[in-house]
Design an enzyme around this catalytic site. Structure first.
Site, mmCIF file in Angstrom:
data_model
loop_
_atom_site.group_PDB
_atom_site.id
_atom_site.type_symbol
_atom_site.label_atom_id
_atom_site.label_comp_id
_atom_site.label_asym_id
_atom_site.label_seq_id
_atom_site.Cartn_x
_atom_site.Cartn_y
_atom_site.Cartn_z
ATOM 1 N N LYS A 1 13.997 20.908 -29.742
ATOM 2 C CA LYS A 1 14.896 20.739 -28.592
ATOM 3 C C LYS A 1 14.734 19.387 -27.894
ATOM 4 C CE LYS A 1 15.805 25.548 -27.371
ATOM 5 N NZ LYS A 1 15.835 26.549 -26.284
ATOM 6 N N SER B 1 5.816 24.575 -21.024
ATOM 7 C CA SER B 1 6.322 23.262 -20.613
ATOM 8 C C SER B 1 7.244 22.630 -21.650
ATOM 9 C CB SER B 1 5.142 22.314 -20.354
ATOM 10 O OG SER B 1 4.391 22.113 -21.552
#
Length: 253
Positions: free
Chosen positions: A65, A126
């Protein structure tokens, strides 16, 4: 036939083909949706052959991503805010990155009647998924707290009121909502992301992982009477948004 699909690694469990195929069929569109399960070294070849393979867009999942940004020409404002992309539109050879996870997460909270405005919310993780959730929570005026392992990522979440190591979280009583945005809990690593020792009946547990339907994290929540939310609602809502982008870009209707 025009093609779309999901780029990621070890993603055979994904429900995206089923969801997208159903949505395309409902719209009576002859567009396929495939899994592009590729090792990192094959991504450039995949990108080079998009037009040749009639791929008009694709979704992106773990672990690409953030990495996919280096292959794109342009990012929309939400993808820029997130620093992560989960949807790519290809038009005339131009690759544009979006993040429909933000919309998908916000809509899933609405679907489950969960309000976060002014409330303390804890994000575990995260990575790209955590960044989308963080961006959504900023928009929704939540009080954001985070827990993850990487010291170098702390600066990427400037509006977080607190950031702590993942393995130090055992008391979740202060948080209205605790969101698991780590890989721990998916079908390949169905483990608890944190060891919960203290909780309140008002805590809500949300796992972005949707396979298995009831992860270790959610099973724990259910066993002690907490409200739990599986990531399937977010997946469906972000998929709808992705299709809107692909269809609008090509004026298919």
């Amino acid at each position: 036939m025009r093609k779309t699909g999901l780029l990621g690694r070890r993603i055979s469990y994904s429900k995206s083909p089923e969801i997208h195929t159903r949505l395309f069929e409902k719209k009576r569109l002859m567009i396929s949706y495939e899994l592009f399960d590729l090792p990192r070294e094959n991504i450039q070849k995949f990108i080079d052959n998009l037009t040749q393979n009639e791929i008009i867009g694709f979704n992106v999942t773990i672990p690409y991503k953030e990495e996919i940004i280096g292959y794109l020409h342009e990012l929309d404002s939400t993808a820029l805010e997130c620093g992560a992309v989960n949807t790519v539109v290809i038009k005339n050879g131009w690759r544009i990155g979006y993040n429909t996870d933000v919309f998908g997460f916000m809509q899933s909270l609405e679907d489950n009647r969960i309000s976060v405005e002014g409330k303390d919310v804890l994000i575990l993780g995260s990575g790209g998924a955590a960044k989308a959730v963080y961006t959504a929570l900023v928009k929704m005026d939540a009080r954001i707290h985070m827990a993850f392992r990487s010291e170098t990522r702390r600066k990427e979440f400037p509006k977080a009121l607190s950031i702590r190591p993942l393995d130090t979280v055992t008391d979740i009583r202060p948080f209205a909502l605790v969101i698991n945005a780590t890989k721990l809990g998916n079908i390949q690593q169905d483990e608890m992301p944190i060891e919960i020792k203290e909780y309140s009946k008002d805590n809500i547990l949300y796992d972005l992982n949707y396979e298995p339907l009831h992860s270790s994290f959610l099973r724990f929540g259910s066993s002690v009477g907490l409200q739990v939310v599986n990531g399937e609602s977010m997946l469906y809502n972000q998929a709808r948004k992705s299709q809107e982008l692909w269809i609008d870009a090509f004026n298919i209707f």
